[in-house]
Design a protein around this motif. Sequence first.
Motif, PDB file in Angstrom:
ATOM      1  N   TYR A  98      51.204 104.229  -4.911  1.00 59.67           N
ATOM      2  CA  TYR A  98      50.050 103.849  -5.989  1.00 59.67           C
ATOM      3  C   TYR A  98      48.968 103.593  -5.404  1.00 59.67           C
ATOM      4  CZ  TYR A  98      54.465 102.570  -8.233  1.00 59.67           C
ATOM      5  OH  TYR A  98      55.586 102.508  -8.775  1.00 59.67           O
ATOM      6  N   GLN A  99      48.468 104.251  -4.330  1.00 55.05           N
ATOM      7  CA  GLN A  99      46.969 104.464  -3.807  1.00 55.05           C
ATOM      8  C   GLN A  99      46.701 105.726  -4.732  1.00 55.05           C
ATOM      9  OE1 GLN A  99      46.626 105.133   0.553  1.00 55.05           O
ATOM     10  NE2 GLN A  99      48.665 104.121   0.772  1.00 55.05           N
ATOM     11  N   ASN A 100      47.560 106.506  -5.114  1.00 56.68           N
ATOM     12  CA  ASN A 100      47.145 107.526  -6.176  1.00 56.68           C
ATOM     13  C   ASN A 100      46.855 106.944  -7.573  1.00 56.68           C
ATOM     14  OD1 ASN A 100      46.657 109.883  -7.759  1.00 56.68           O
ATOM     15  ND2 ASN A 100      48.543 110.774  -7.474  1.00 56.68           N
ATOM     16  N   LEU A 101      45.474 106.920  -8.103  1.00 59.47           N
ATOM     17  CA  LEU A 101      45.481 106.234  -9.560  1.00 59.47           C
ATOM     18  C   LEU A 101      46.069 107.024 -10.476  1.00 59.47           C
ATOM     19  CD1 LEU A 101      41.850 105.255  -9.341  1.00 59.47           C
ATOM     20  CD2 LEU A 101      43.628 103.915  -8.891  1.00 59.47           C
ATOM     21  N   GLN A 102      46.858 108.030 -10.325  1.00 58.09           N
ATOM     22  CA  GLN A 102      47.757 108.767 -11.419  1.00 58.09           C
ATOM     23  C   GLN A 102      48.795 108.015 -11.513  1.00 58.09           C
ATOM     24  OE1 GLN A 102      48.110 112.805 -10.873  1.00 58.09           O
ATOM     25  NE2 GLN A 102      45.834 113.284 -10.711  1.00 58.09           N
ATOM     26  N   GLU A 103      49.320 107.214 -10.590  1.00 59.89           N
ATOM     27  CA  GLU A 103      50.660 106.300 -10.642  1.00 59.89           C
ATOM     28  C   GLU A 103      50.437 105.112 -10.755  1.00 59.89           C
ATOM     29  OE1 GLU A 103      53.511 107.911 -10.250  1.00 59.89           O
ATOM     30  OE2 GLU A 103      52.947 110.042  -9.485  1.00 59.89           O
ATOM     31  N   ILE A 104      50.693 104.302 -11.758  1.00 63.97           N
ATOM     32  CA  ILE A 104      50.608 103.126 -12.147  1.00 63.97           C
ATOM     33  C   ILE A 104      52.162 102.213 -12.261  1.00 63.97           C
ATOM     34  CG2 ILE A 104      49.643 101.390 -13.943  1.00 63.97           C
ATOM     35  CD1 ILE A 104      48.021 103.641 -14.874  1.00 63.97           C
ATOM     36  N   PRO A 105      52.167 101.412 -11.681  1.00 69.95           N
ATOM     37  CA  PRO A 105      53.560 100.657 -11.353  1.00 69.95           C
ATOM     38  C   PRO A 105      53.620  99.925 -12.734  1.00 69.95           C
ATOM     39  CG  PRO A 105      52.163  99.388 -10.010  1.00 69.95           C
ATOM     40  CD  PRO A 105      51.333 100.763 -10.671  1.00 69.95           C
ATOM     41  N   CYS A 169      62.328 108.634 -15.730  1.00 70.66           N
ATOM     42  CA  CYS A 169      61.697 108.773 -17.062  1.00 70.66           C
ATOM     43  C   CYS A 169      60.562 107.895 -17.241  1.00 70.66           C
ATOM     44  CB  CYS A 169      62.864 108.581 -18.182  1.00 70.66           C
ATOM     45  SG  CYS A 169      64.260 109.719 -18.322  1.00 70.66           S
ATOM     46  N   LEU A 170      60.731 106.661 -17.072  1.00 69.08           N
ATOM     47  CA  LEU A 170      59.433 105.786 -17.061  1.00 69.08           C
ATOM     48  C   LEU A 170      58.114 106.126 -16.273  1.00 69.08           C
ATOM     49  CD1 LEU A 170      61.341 102.309 -16.894  1.00 69.08           C
ATOM     50  CD2 LEU A 170      60.216 103.296 -18.878  1.00 69.08           C
ATOM     51  N   GLN A 171      58.397 106.614 -14.801  1.00 71.31           N
ATOM     52  CA  GLN A 171      57.394 107.105 -14.394  1.00 71.31           C
ATOM     53  C   GLN A 171      56.591 108.226 -14.749  1.00 71.31           C
ATOM     54  OE1 GLN A 171      59.317 106.910 -10.312  1.00 71.31           O
ATOM     55  NE2 GLN A 171      58.338 104.941  -9.817  1.00 71.31           N
ATOM     56  N   ARG A 175      52.936 108.206 -16.215  1.00 72.14           N
ATOM     57  CA  ARG A 175      51.899 109.252 -15.736  1.00 72.14           C
ATOM     58  C   ARG A 175      51.202 110.092 -16.530  1.00 72.14           C
ATOM     59  NH1 ARG A 175      54.965 110.746 -11.835  1.00 72.14           N
ATOM     60  NH2 ARG A 175      55.800 112.853 -12.574  1.00 72.14           N
ATOM     61  N   ARG A 176      52.010 110.637 -17.404  1.00 74.99           N
ATOM     62  CA  ARG A 176      51.784 111.693 -18.703  1.00 74.99           C
ATOM     63  C   ARG A 176      50.704 111.066 -19.707  1.00 74.99           C
ATOM     64  NH1 ARG A 176      49.783 113.109 -22.427  1.00 74.99           N
ATOM     65  NH2 ARG A 176      50.391 114.957 -23.837  1.00 74.99           N
ATOM     66  N   ILE A 177      51.084 109.798 -19.934  1.00 71.12           N
ATOM     67  CA  ILE A 177      50.416 109.113 -21.034  1.00 71.12           C
ATOM     68  C   ILE A 177      49.334 108.384 -20.394  1.00 71.12           C
ATOM     69  CG2 ILE A 177      50.577 106.909 -22.610  1.00 71.12           C
ATOM     70  CD1 ILE A 177      53.600 107.768 -23.106  1.00 71.12           C
ATOM     71  N   ASN A 178      49.440 107.793 -19.496  1.00 72.45           N
ATOM     72  CA  ASN A 178      48.088 107.339 -19.010  1.00 72.45           C
ATOM     73  C   ASN A 178      47.073 108.368 -18.486  1.00 72.45           C
ATOM     74  OD1 ASN A 178      48.600 104.358 -19.395  1.00 72.45           O
ATOM     75  ND2 ASN A 178      50.126 104.583 -18.075  1.00 72.45           N
TER      76      ASN A 178
END
Length: 285
Positions: A98-105, A169-171, A175-178
């Motif tokens: 999650y250091q990468n802003l494309q990934e949101i927990p 699937c969730l991840q 990533r795609r929607i955000n």
Amino acid sequence: MAARAIYAPLVCTAALLLAVVVLPSAGLSLDTVREFLTREEDTIVFSLIERARYPLNRPAYDPIHLGDGAGPGRRLNASFAELFIRESEAVQSKAGRYQNLQEIPFFAYRVPFTLAPPYNFTSELYPAAAFVNVNDAIWSMYFNELLPLLAKNGDDRNYAVTVDSDLACLQVLSRRINYGRYVAEVKFRGDQQTYTSLIQAKDRDALMKLLTSEAQEDVVKRRVEKKATVFGQSITSDGPIETGVNNSSGTNFKVDPSVVYKLYDQWVIPLTKQVEVEYLLHRLD
């Protein structure tokens, strides 16, 4: 189900998380945005195909009741799926995902250190708007609306791998929607004067209209449906088994192409535009 069973499947995946690959930024442009979104379509379709291998397995989503050894009547206010995803994200957070802003927990974590070597992630997002995300809506949509369409009724008790495929699937959906934040940023840069006036007026409807291209959205929806048709065919040594996209039952496909079309039509595209509008409304903060 004993609580310690939640952690057993995580042992094997923990080591794999250290190998999470994140491509460095090649600069934000319309071309890089389109390329990213198109490649994410493949990942989404394959993730849905993997989840469709398993039945609904409803007990994985019911609140957990601990055994007698934990005290009579003791109950957790979370399902096996929620606990699995929460603990998985905790490990991934330590691995630096999650250091990468494309990934949101889906569950926010603050960890004092990461196991991964430091990496200087670049971000083209405007800092005051970078926090925008719709993970809560994605979570609700996935479990309440998409999953019943995706998986058949049944219970094979294979809960760990089932929920692991849910997490995948969730991840990718998150990533795609955000990624709408990046879409909004590149569009803002391309026409700052128009967007600035609408942002200052806080005109949500006008922003949504400006961001919408029904023709392009139709292309995307038909493309993902076609990908589900092609990727979801059964292959023999003589080639793919003949199937037709008009087969509404979807029985000849690993995942029903109409479900993938509906996913983009009703949720992915509308939620992405919601992210874009919210990002833009904070773009001048």
